[in-house]
Design a protein around this motif. Sequence first.
Motif, mmCIF file in Angstrom:
data_model
loop_
_atom_site.group_PDB
_atom_site.id
_atom_site.type_symbol
_atom_site.label_atom_id
_atom_site.label_comp_id
_atom_site.label_asym_id
_atom_site.label_seq_id
_atom_site.Cartn_x
_atom_site.Cartn_y
_atom_site.Cartn_z
ATOM 1 N N VAL A 39 -17.316 3.072 2.964
ATOM 2 C CA VAL A 39 -16.227 2.705 2.500
ATOM 3 C C VAL A 39 -14.814 3.458 2.779
ATOM 4 O O VAL A 39 -14.724 4.457 2.712
ATOM 5 C CB VAL A 39 -16.187 2.235 0.960
ATOM 6 C CG1 VAL A 39 -14.860 1.644 0.250
ATOM 7 C CG2 VAL A 39 -17.467 1.479 0.623
ATOM 8 N N CYS A 40 -13.758 2.763 3.532
ATOM 9 C CA CYS A 40 -12.420 3.434 3.773
ATOM 10 C C CYS A 40 -11.573 2.763 3.106
ATOM 11 O O CYS A 40 -11.222 1.652 3.412
ATOM 12 C CB CYS A 40 -12.484 3.412 5.335
ATOM 13 S SG CYS A 40 -10.963 3.916 5.688
ATOM 14 N N PRO A 41 -11.075 3.322 1.835
ATOM 15 C CA PRO A 41 -10.022 2.647 1.499
ATOM 16 C C PRO A 41 -8.373 2.942 2.113
ATOM 17 O O PRO A 41 -8.604 4.029 2.728
ATOM 18 C CB PRO A 41 -9.697 3.320 0.146
ATOM 19 C CG PRO A 41 -10.362 4.799 0.257
ATOM 20 C CD PRO A 41 -11.509 4.519 1.509
ATOM 21 N N ILE A 42 -7.723 1.965 1.875
ATOM 22 C CA ILE A 42 -6.372 2.258 2.837
ATOM 23 C C ILE A 42 -5.243 1.999 1.748
ATOM 24 O O ILE A 42 -4.464 1.027 1.618
ATOM 25 C CB ILE A 42 -6.136 1.109 4.013
ATOM 26 C CG1 ILE A 42 -6.630 -0.111 3.473
ATOM 27 C CG2 ILE A 42 -7.087 1.604 5.208
ATOM 28 C CD1 ILE A 42 -6.227 -1.415 4.575
ATOM 29 N N PRO A 43 -4.792 3.034 1.006
ATOM 30 C CA PRO A 43 -3.795 2.944 0.096
ATOM 31 C C PRO A 43 -2.660 2.996 0.736
ATOM 32 O O PRO A 43 -2.533 4.013 1.777
ATOM 33 C CB PRO A 43 -4.083 4.187 -0.858
ATOM 34 C CG PRO A 43 -4.797 5.034 0.052
ATOM 35 C CD PRO A 43 -5.605 4.299 0.774
ATOM 36 N N GLY A 44 -1.762 1.967 0.600
ATOM 37 C CA GLY A 44 -0.311 2.274 1.086
ATOM 38 C C GLY A 44 0.471 2.857 0.256
ATOM 39 O O GLY A 44 0.678 3.087 -0.970
ATOM 40 N N THR A 45 1.787 3.750 0.847
ATOM 41 C CA THR A 45 2.744 4.311 0.301
ATOM 42 C C THR A 45 4.018 4.460 1.334
ATOM 43 O O THR A 45 3.709 4.418 2.608
ATOM 44 C CB THR A 45 2.311 5.688 -0.007
ATOM 45 O OG1 THR A 45 3.321 6.379 -0.848
ATOM 46 C CG2 THR A 45 1.885 6.626 1.145
ATOM 47 N N THR A 46 4.917 4.694 0.592
ATOM 48 C CA THR A 46 6.331 4.867 1.457
ATOM 49 C C THR A 46 6.670 6.171 1.294
ATOM 50 O O THR A 46 8.108 6.434 1.618
ATOM 51 C CB THR A 46 7.260 3.913 1.273
ATOM 52 O OG1 THR A 46 7.599 3.896 -0.240
ATOM 53 C CG2 THR A 46 6.654 2.687 1.765
ATOM 54 N N LYS A 47 6.131 7.000 0.261
ATOM 55 C CA LYS A 47 6.829 8.398 -0.300
ATOM 56 C C LYS A 47 5.747 9.655 0.065
ATOM 57 O O LYS A 47 4.352 9.274 -0.114
ATOM 58 C CB LYS A 47 6.973 8.429 -1.738
ATOM 59 C CG LYS A 47 8.017 7.298 -1.929
ATOM 60 C CD LYS A 47 8.016 7.277 -3.589
ATOM 61 C CE LYS A 47 9.550 6.225 -3.869
ATOM 62 N NZ LYS A 47 8.990 5.081 -3.775
ATOM 63 N N VAL A 48 6.195 10.543 0.498
ATOM 64 C CA VAL A 48 5.314 11.835 0.877
ATOM 65 C C VAL A 48 4.586 12.295 -0.106
ATOM 66 O O VAL A 48 3.280 12.513 -0.201
ATOM 67 C CB VAL A 48 6.181 12.879 1.500
ATOM 68 C CG1 VAL A 48 5.294 14.171 1.710
ATOM 69 C CG2 VAL A 48 6.642 12.561 3.041
#
Length: 303
Positions: free
Chosen positions: A237-246
């Motif tokens: 399983v490879c989760p891909i959490p998105g974010t726009t902040k470091v």
Amino acid sequence: MGMSAYYGPPKPEPDMVALIHHAVQSGVTFLDTSDVYGPHTNEILIGKALKGGVREKVELATKFGISISDDEKFENRGDPSYVRAACEGSLKRLEIDFKIGELKKLVEEGKIKYIGLSEASASTIRRAHAVHPISAVQLEWSLWSRDVEEEVIPTCRELGIGIVAYSPLGRGFLSSGTKILENLSEGDFRQNLPRFQPDNLEKNKTIFERVNEMAAKKGCTPSQLALAWVHHQGNDVCPIPGTTKVDNFNQNIAALSVKLAPQEMAELESFAAADAVKGDRYAGDLSTWKNSDTPPLSSWKAV
């Protein structure tokens, strides 16, 4: 996705390029994009960020719709050896057997490296895999989106197909709970999702409160706990959490150090049992694995 579309206005390009570079420097080797994110602007953004030798350090998963024979769609994405093609969206647009057959040709021509599916049912996965090996299936999987566990996950594991879990943080709900509504900007598509409607969100807040309470006991954030739950589902399983902040990215990486015992996994799952989650994932106009099946080729009739 959130860098360029859906979660409000596009974010400043220099900041997003810097974030992508930070991610790669931190050891991230897998980036997920699509021509629909923008549309097209997210792929352009990632293309700019991957210049200067960075591309060799990552796999680029890029998803596209029905235009499966348009060579330009692949050539515009850089070195084809780093491109993973995934059939996403309404699989009813074209019979899956034919669609995978066309993608198989692109693999043989060296234009793409792997084939993946998104929001595909168990039967669709089997039909596709019979035409050409499917490398990965992308699906929504998180503490409050677990319907795929009944048929889709077991099918992937039976066939040896990797699992890419999108929205592992419940589109932000498992990070901030009901407060998320306070921070949604104009144009954020979550405003139209059933689970984010005020009545449903009010009922769902108990889920977040319980996750938050357990996170406090373990000395981590609720988002780290929710992401750790996905990590503990297995090495396939490879989760891909998105974010726009470091800062949020760094928190996501730190979730790798959160360890969960079997009883803690079970406790987390009890917080978000199917009958406890109020509201569907999407409104009725978007296809999911539940309505992705297409008629078999044997049913085609010449006209």
